[in-house]
Design an enzyme around this catalytic site. Structure first.
Site, PDB file in Angstrom:
ATOM      1  N   HIS A 163       1.672   4.534  -2.866  1.00 12.01           N
ATOM      2  CA  HIS A 163       1.844   5.993  -2.762  1.00 12.01           C
ATOM      3  C   HIS A 163       3.096   6.455  -3.503  1.00 12.01           C
ATOM      4  O   HIS A 163       3.102   7.515  -4.135  1.00 12.01           O
ATOM      5  CB  HIS A 163       1.930   6.405  -1.292  1.00 12.01           C
ATOM      6  CG  HIS A 163       0.641   6.314  -0.561  1.00 12.01           C
ATOM      7  ND1 HIS A 163      -0.534   6.844  -1.053  1.00 12.01           N
ATOM      8  CD2 HIS A 163       0.321   5.757   0.637  1.00 12.01           C
ATOM      9  CE1 HIS A 163      -1.520   6.618  -0.190  1.00 12.01           C
ATOM     10  NE2 HIS A 163      -1.021   5.958   0.833  1.00 12.01           N
TER      11      HIS A 163
ATOM     12  N   HIS B 134       0.836  -1.204   0.000  1.00 16.35           N
ATOM     13  CA  HIS B 134       0.000   0.000   0.000  1.00 16.35           C
ATOM     14  C   HIS B 134       0.874   1.259   0.000  1.00 16.35           C
ATOM     15  O   HIS B 134       0.624   2.199  -0.760  1.00 16.35           O
ATOM     16  CB  HIS B 134      -0.916   0.000   1.224  1.00 16.35           C
ATOM     17  CG  HIS B 134      -1.677   1.281   1.407  1.00 16.35           C
ATOM     18  ND1 HIS B 134      -2.918   1.496   0.831  1.00 16.35           N
ATOM     19  CD2 HIS B 134      -1.380   2.413   2.094  1.00 16.35           C
ATOM     20  CE1 HIS B 134      -3.337   2.710   1.154  1.00 16.35           C
ATOM     21  NE2 HIS B 134      -2.425   3.282   1.924  1.00 16.35           N
ATOM     22  N   GLU B 135       1.904   1.262   0.837  1.00 16.93           N
ATOM     23  CA  GLU B 135       2.801   2.425   0.881  1.00 16.93           C
ATOM     24  C   GLU B 135       3.576   2.563  -0.427  1.00 16.93           C
ATOM     25  O   GLU B 135       3.847   3.682  -0.874  1.00 16.93           O
ATOM     26  CB  GLU B 135       3.760   2.308   2.068  1.00 16.93           C
ATOM     27  CG  GLU B 135       3.072   2.270   3.423  1.00 16.93           C
ATOM     28  CD  GLU B 135       2.108   3.421   3.648  1.00 16.93           C
ATOM     29  OE1 GLU B 135       2.366   4.529   3.106  1.00 16.93           O
ATOM     30  OE2 GLU B 135       1.094   3.231   4.346  1.00 16.93           O
TER      31      GLU B 135
ATOM     32  N   HIS C 253       3.295   9.016  -6.634  1.00 17.80           N
ATOM     33  CA  HIS C 253       4.200  10.169  -6.689  1.00 17.80           C
ATOM     34  C   HIS C 253       4.995  10.171  -7.987  1.00 17.80           C
ATOM     35  O   HIS C 253       5.142  11.214  -8.645  1.00 17.80           O
ATOM     36  CB  HIS C 253       5.147  10.128  -5.488  1.00 17.80           C
ATOM     37  CG  HIS C 253       6.020  11.321  -5.368  1.00 17.80           C
ATOM     38  ND1 HIS C 253       7.256  11.284  -4.753  1.00 17.80           N
ATOM     39  CD2 HIS C 253       5.868  12.605  -5.797  1.00 17.80           C
ATOM     40  CE1 HIS C 253       7.797  12.481  -4.786  1.00 17.80           C
ATOM     41  NE2 HIS C 253       6.989  13.301  -5.412  1.00 17.80           N
TER      42      HIS C 253
END
Length: 233
Positions: A106, A102-103, A110
């Site tokens: 991100h 999940h991270e 980006h």
């Protein structure tokens, strides 16, 4: 003297928001705890899975690091650092791998300049300032009976609205990161289909905490608008 000096019936909105957040928090903790006991068949830890996902996406300038705490995982676009908590970094569980992915979602957002993430990053300074200054302005405003008090309250509510906006913009960012995580874990074979079911439950429960946070903020904003209107009357 206005009714809010005696009894504030709108406080029920705050209680409802708090209860929603408590339920969501309890749900994510219990779900993570359950699937943190299920070891992934690949045996990859959260950190190893993160490295593999990032490299598969062509990302080599993001640092994966260990931080203390439980479920304090986050990606910081300012210094391109992906921080994984105690329960994720070295764990090979289905839950840990899902959170790490999940991270990574991100980080990929980006890299690809995902619009909602860009917007959220842009409003962070304003949201932080609004969160800091809104309540002092509102409280002071309620103690001033002149038009100056009403002005301070309205400015405070406007500042608090920035916090609400941040919460709302956060929702598509988090849901998109979770969807990316599940898809990537399946495509790379890090988790099997049965394991992905558990990961979906963990990430789904985590997403509810953001929904609860947004709902709580909206309820608080509604309360402030009602109180402000009552004061004007």
């Amino acid at each position: 003297m206005p009714y809010y000096y005696y009894f504030d019936p709108t406080y029920i909105l705050v209680i409802i928001g708090a209860v929603i957040c408590l339920i969501a928090s309890a749900k994510v903790k219990s779900t993570f705890k359950k699937f943190n006991k299920v070891r992934s068949m690949s045996g990859m830890t959260g950190a190893q899975a993160a490295e593999r996902i990032l490299h598969a996406a062509g990302i080599y300038d993001v640092t994966v690091q260990h931080i203390s705490g439980n479920l304090t995982d986050h990606y910081d676009p300012r210094n391109k650092t992906l921080s994984l908590s105690d329960s994720v970094y070295g764990s090979a569980s289905v839950a840990a791998v899902g959170v790490a992915a999940h991270e990574c979602g991100h980080a990929i957002q980006h890299q690809q300049s995902y619009a909602p993430l860009t917007i959220r990053s842009a409003i962070v300074p304003a949201a932080n300032f609004g969160s800091f200054i809104s309540w002092p302005l509102i409280v002071i405003g309620f103690f001033i009976t002149s038009s100056t008090g009403s002005l301070l309250i309205n400015i405070g509510i406007l500042c608090f609205s920035l916090t609400v906006l941040f919460q709302i913009v956060t929702l598509p960012v988090e849901f998109n990161a979770s969807n990316r995580a599940v898809r990537i874990l399946g495509e790379t074979g890090i988790l099997g289909e049965e394991e992905l079911r558990g990961t979906r439950k963990v990430l789904g429960a985590a997403a509810l905490t953001y929904v609860a946070g947004a709902a709580s903020a909206i309820l608080q904003l509604v309360r402030l608008l009602i109180l402000s209107g009552g004061r004007d009357d």
